[in-house]
Design a protein around this motif. Sequence first.
Motif, mmCIF file in Angstrom:
data_model
loop_
_atom_site.group_PDB
_atom_site.id
_atom_site.type_symbol
_atom_site.label_atom_id
_atom_site.label_comp_id
_atom_site.label_asym_id
_atom_site.label_seq_id
_atom_site.Cartn_x
_atom_site.Cartn_y
_atom_site.Cartn_z
ATOM 1 N N ALA A 264 0.835 -1.198 0.000
ATOM 2 C CA ALA A 264 0.000 0.000 0.000
ATOM 3 C C ALA A 264 0.876 1.256 0.000
ATOM 4 C CB ALA A 264 -0.931 -0.006 1.213
ATOM 5 N N ARG A 265 1.975 1.185 0.769
ATOM 6 C CA ARG A 265 2.876 2.344 0.817
ATOM 7 C C ARG A 265 3.485 2.590 -0.562
ATOM 8 N NH1 ARG A 265 6.037 0.725 4.673
ATOM 9 N NH2 ARG A 265 4.813 1.556 6.396
ATOM 10 N N GLU A 266 3.889 1.513 -1.205
ATOM 11 C CA GLU A 266 4.461 1.641 -2.553
ATOM 12 C C GLU A 266 3.433 2.213 -3.522
ATOM 13 O OE1 GLU A 266 7.809 0.538 -3.611
ATOM 14 O OE2 GLU A 266 7.908 0.955 -1.473
ATOM 15 N N ALA A 267 2.187 1.762 -3.386
ATOM 16 C CA ALA A 267 1.133 2.249 -4.275
ATOM 17 C C ALA A 267 0.893 3.737 -4.026
ATOM 18 C CB ALA A 267 -0.153 1.455 -4.049
ATOM 19 N N MET A 268 1.002 4.127 -2.747
ATOM 20 C CA MET A 268 0.811 5.532 -2.390
ATOM 21 C C MET A 268 1.920 6.378 -3.028
ATOM 22 S SD MET A 268 0.105 6.851 1.459
ATOM 23 C CE MET A 268 1.749 6.836 2.096
ATOM 24 N N ASN A 294 -4.518 7.063 -6.209
ATOM 25 C CA ASN A 294 -5.090 8.017 -5.268
ATOM 26 C C ASN A 294 -4.354 7.873 -3.935
ATOM 27 O OD1 ASN A 294 -6.648 9.187 -3.219
ATOM 28 N ND2 ASN A 294 -8.503 9.051 -4.472
ATOM 29 N N PRO A 295 -3.410 8.794 -3.690
ATOM 30 C CA PRO A 295 -2.558 8.636 -2.503
ATOM 31 C C PRO A 295 -3.348 8.623 -1.196
ATOM 32 C CG PRO A 295 -2.175 10.766 -3.579
ATOM 33 C CD PRO A 295 -3.055 9.972 -4.495
ATOM 34 N N PRO A 341 -10.353 9.273 -10.678
ATOM 35 C CA PRO A 341 -9.181 10.062 -11.080
ATOM 36 C C PRO A 341 -8.381 10.437 -9.836
ATOM 37 C CG PRO A 341 -11.178 11.397 -11.124
ATOM 38 C CD PRO A 341 -11.608 10.003 -10.806
ATOM 39 N N PRO A 342 -7.125 10.756 -10.026
ATOM 40 C CA PRO A 342 -6.329 11.156 -8.875
ATOM 41 C C PRO A 342 -6.896 12.437 -8.262
ATOM 42 C CG PRO A 342 -5.058 11.282 -10.943
ATOM 43 C CD PRO A 342 -6.408 10.737 -11.279
ATOM 44 N N SER A 343 -6.686 12.626 -6.964
ATOM 45 C CA SER A 343 -7.233 13.825 -6.342
ATOM 46 C C SER A 343 -6.493 15.035 -6.879
ATOM 47 C CB SER A 343 -7.099 13.725 -4.815
ATOM 48 O OG SER A 343 -5.762 13.455 -4.490
#
Length: 347
Positions: A264-268, A294-295, A341-343
């Motif tokens: 999850a951290r890597e994805a963030m 989406n961080p 979409p990304p924030s």
Amino acid sequence: VSFEEIVGQPGPERALRAALRTGRIAGGYLFLGPRGVGKLRTALVFARALLCDGPGEEDSCDACRACRRARSRVHPCLHVVGEGDGVAEVKVEEVRAVQDRLSLKPMEGARQVVVVDNADRMNEVAANALLKTLEEPPPGATLILVAAEPLRVLETVRSRCHPVRFRSLARESVRAVLEGEGLAAEEADALARLAGGSPGRALALRALGFPQRGETVARRFLDVGRADPAEIAADLAGGEDRPSNRAEARRAARETLFHLAHLAREAMVASVGGDPRTGTEDVVGTALRRFGRNPDRWGKVLRRLLETADTIRANVSVETALLDLLLDLETAWKSLGPNPPPSPSRT
Ligand SMILES: [Zn+2]
């Protein structure tokens, strides 16, 4: 000879060698730092040096009878309490047993060393019993408390001990330790990437089937929303390979959750345009394709994974905790749509 067994902890090594050289040995030490970075190993090396009858000034000779006995743990003046990875609680009976042995001094002025592993797992009664010995240690006695979570050690106990701080190792050092244990370079490298600077954790992960298992559980986790959460939970708990011992099962589930937290951290990080650093690129790619860049969302997933790992330590059933987690994530991900979409604030 002995201190050479310790890898990547120059600070503690320097401090302990200096204590041996000058003869200024404290009655109590608190070895603190992350799990699996060599605290217990160092405590035993230091104990051996304290008990050695050889000529060495700041290390054990590794040849005298005392050294040999200490190395094979049959030295009558070396007492180890609470040792082990799966220890849930250090009980007062164990502390009292050592205190009884301390009171039977083998010789006038003979040195005695007590190592309390998992000192952060002492219950309050045990800690208070130990406090008496720390307040008035018998002549020649040295207590070494080993704790990954020093704040769980009673303040009164902590304040009686001389702190020795251990750190996480550099990845190269972890790899070197693993190769020293006989692992092939490729496996050592893969485990070192996962182990967060802790050779002990790397070996524990290996016993649980990592690094291969890492990819399996990550892919299974990413089935959230398209497979039965109860089945995913069962697989994450280990499926048919699940350890039968409850403490082991708990530990395995926690390692799985830490591994997923890592994902999850890597994805963030990758969501804000960073590069995943740890060889999980493929799985991270899948994660981002399925659940979006989406961080904030990945941050929440990360937090929830770590909370679940905490819950599991607190004696909740592994399945219940994992299922709660997966149901929460399923709901959260559904409510947000499959791939938002990304924030805007982050792009
Ligand atoms: Zn010796």
